[in-house]
Design a protein around this motif. Structure first.
Motif, PDB file in Angstrom:
ATOM      1  N   VAL A  36       1.110  -1.125  -0.121  1.00  0.00           N
ATOM      2  CA  VAL A  36      -0.173   0.006   0.144  1.00  0.00           C
ATOM      3  C   VAL A  36       1.139   1.451  -0.086  1.00  0.00           C
ATOM      4  N   ILE A  37       0.631   2.220  -0.727  1.00  0.00           N
ATOM      5  CA  ILE A  37       1.582   3.293  -0.911  1.00  0.00           C
ATOM      6  C   ILE A  37       0.527   4.792  -0.365  1.00  0.00           C
ATOM      7  N   THR A  38       1.332   5.389   0.644  1.00  0.00           N
ATOM      8  CA  THR A  38       0.655   6.368   1.296  1.00  0.00           C
ATOM      9  C   THR A  38       1.685   7.518   1.313  1.00  0.00           C
ATOM     10  N   PHE A  39       1.121   8.887   1.458  1.00  0.00           N
ATOM     11  CA  PHE A  39       1.937  10.046   1.582  1.00  0.00           C
ATOM     12  C   PHE A  39       1.333  10.794   2.599  1.00  0.00           C
ATOM     13  N   ASP A  40       2.290  11.501   3.638  1.00  0.00           N
ATOM     14  CA  ASP A  40       1.627  12.399   4.567  1.00  0.00           C
ATOM     15  C   ASP A  40       1.934  13.823   4.176  1.00  0.00           C
ATOM     16  N   ASP A  41       1.030  14.707   5.036  1.00  0.00           N
ATOM     17  CA  ASP A  41       1.380  16.045   4.803  1.00  0.00           C
ATOM     18  C   ASP A  41       0.542  16.877   3.810  1.00  0.00           C
ATOM     19  N   GLY A  42       0.679  16.199   2.609  1.00  0.00           N
ATOM     20  CA  GLY A  42      -0.042  16.821   1.476  1.00  0.00           C
ATOM     21  C   GLY A  42       0.713  17.922   0.675  1.00  0.00           C
ATOM     22  N   TYR A  43       2.156  17.629   0.474  1.00  0.00           N
ATOM     23  CA  TYR A  43       3.300  18.410  -0.227  1.00  0.00           C
ATOM     24  C   TYR A  43       2.811  18.703  -1.937  1.00  0.00           C
ATOM     25  N   SER A  44       3.257  19.767  -2.392  1.00  0.00           N
ATOM     26  CA  SER A  44       3.059  20.009  -3.843  1.00  0.00           C
ATOM     27  C   SER A  44       3.782  18.824  -4.726  1.00  0.00           C
TER      28      SER A  44
END
Ligand SMILES: [Zn+2]
Length: 359
Positions: free
Chosen positions: A99-107
């Motif tokens: 599963v691929i996830t990203f935190d924070d919401g950077y551009s």
């Protein structure tokens, strides 16, 4: 006489066919159970860029190397919702699910990662802190970009409003006031995401991977899943209020170390003592119980900062062991890691213990 023999042969063939069908069905059930037990590995990224802080950055070239390795080596990238639903209901997931996830919401997620992930057809999840996005902070995506990703099937989930240190009280705030504030902030972020994208999954990624039992119990009451930053694979027996994820940035972005993590298997282990990651000690001991599994207890190795921990077996039959460090740890967060080789492959079972010392 001849006819009688023929009847007997026919009956035997029917019996044999019925037995074979039953046997095959049993085998299928067994292999489905084995697949379901294998779980998934959740990856955590932040920036996909060249010029952002190294501790939360992977370069676009390294990120693409991860995607291409997953594609070429039999991994299946599944959505977080599919992984959660399958594991919680003990349903089968494909072997080597990631599963691929990203935190924070950077551009850079929008400009670099999104096009790459789309070209591979890989689903992924964004955990957003809604405050910086609402304030239009530099380096963060805007809601138009997030909605475009949401419309393309990306899961948008909760990373609180202002990315708080959840263990820290504000000035003159009591513990119960702090927990009330966190509960309100959690629900506010969930509501903002739903207003902007129509999505509400009740998945929270703890900012900085920090939590304690009181915070977990807020999530439990509100029916949220909590995702932490303890390393390790996720299985049906994992703690769904603090699921492990592998952070892949800085030196850990390197494919040579990352590929071992992609292939890890969930250790079915329980932390008996203490029950909280928060500690005032700089060299805390922990007691774990490893449930029986497809591994050899004598092959478990536990370490911190790449150095072995002392393993004091309290009850070897029951898999109960106390881990003691030989050193003092500095900094706010550190981990103990236990691994054991899978006898049938080159993969490893992997479990970690998170420590947070807020002083
Ligand atoms: Zn974060």
């Amino acid at each position: 006489m001849f006819r009688c023999l023929e009847n007997f042969r026919h009956a035997r063939a029917v019996f044999k066919a019925a037995f074979c069908t039953l046997f095959t069905a049993c085998l299928l059930m067994l292999s489905t159970a084995a697949l379901a037990a294998q779980g998934a590995v959740i990856l955590l990224y932040h920036h996909v860029a060249e010029d952002t802080p190294p501790s939360t950055t992977i370069s676009p070239a390294d990120f693409e190397a991860h995607l291409s390795y997953l594609k070429d080596n039999g991994f299946t990238v599944v959505g977080l919702d599919k992984a959660m639903d399958s594991l919680r209901s003990n349903q089968a997931l494909p072997e080597k699910s990631v599963v691929i996830t990203f935190d924070d919401g950077y551009s850079s997620i929008y400009s670099e990662a999104f096009p790459l992930l789309q070209s591979y057809g890989y689903p992924f999840t964004l955990f957003l802190s809604t405050g910086p996005i609402d304030s239009g902070l530099r380096n963060y995506m805007n809601w138009d970009q997030i909605r475009e990703m949401s419309d393309a099937g990306v899961i948008i989930a909760n990373h609180m409003v202002d990315h708080p240190y959840m263990l820290e009280s504000l000035d003159s705030e009591s513990d119960s006031e702090r927990l009330d504030r966190l509960r309100a902030e959690l629900l506010e972020a969930e509501q903002r995401i739903e207003q902007e994208t129509g999505q509400s999954h009740r998945y929270l990624a703890y900012p900085y991977g920090e939590y304690d039992p009181a915070i977990k119990s807020i999530l439990q009451k509100l029916n949220f899943v909590g995702l932490a930053q303890n390393s390790g694979a996720v299985g049906p027996e994992s703690d769904f209020l603090a699921l492990p994820r592998f952070p892949l940035a800085s030196i850990y972005a390197n494919l040579d170390t990352a590929r071992t993590k992609f292939a890890t298997l969930p250790f079915h282990a329980n932390q008996l003592q203490p029950d909280s990651p928060v500690t005032t000690s700089r060299s805390p001991s922990v007691t774990l119980k490893f449930e029986t599994g497809d591994y050899n207890l004598s092959q478990i190795g536990c370490f911190a900062n790449s150095k072995p921990l002392a393993m004091n077996w309290i009850d070897r039959e029951q898999g109960v062991v106390e881990l003691k460090p030989h050193e003092s740890f500095t900094g706010r967060r550190w981990r103990y890691i236990c691994t054991a080789p899978d006898p049938g492959s080159s993969r490893y079972y992997w479990y970690s213990v998170q420590w947070i010392n807020p002083d």
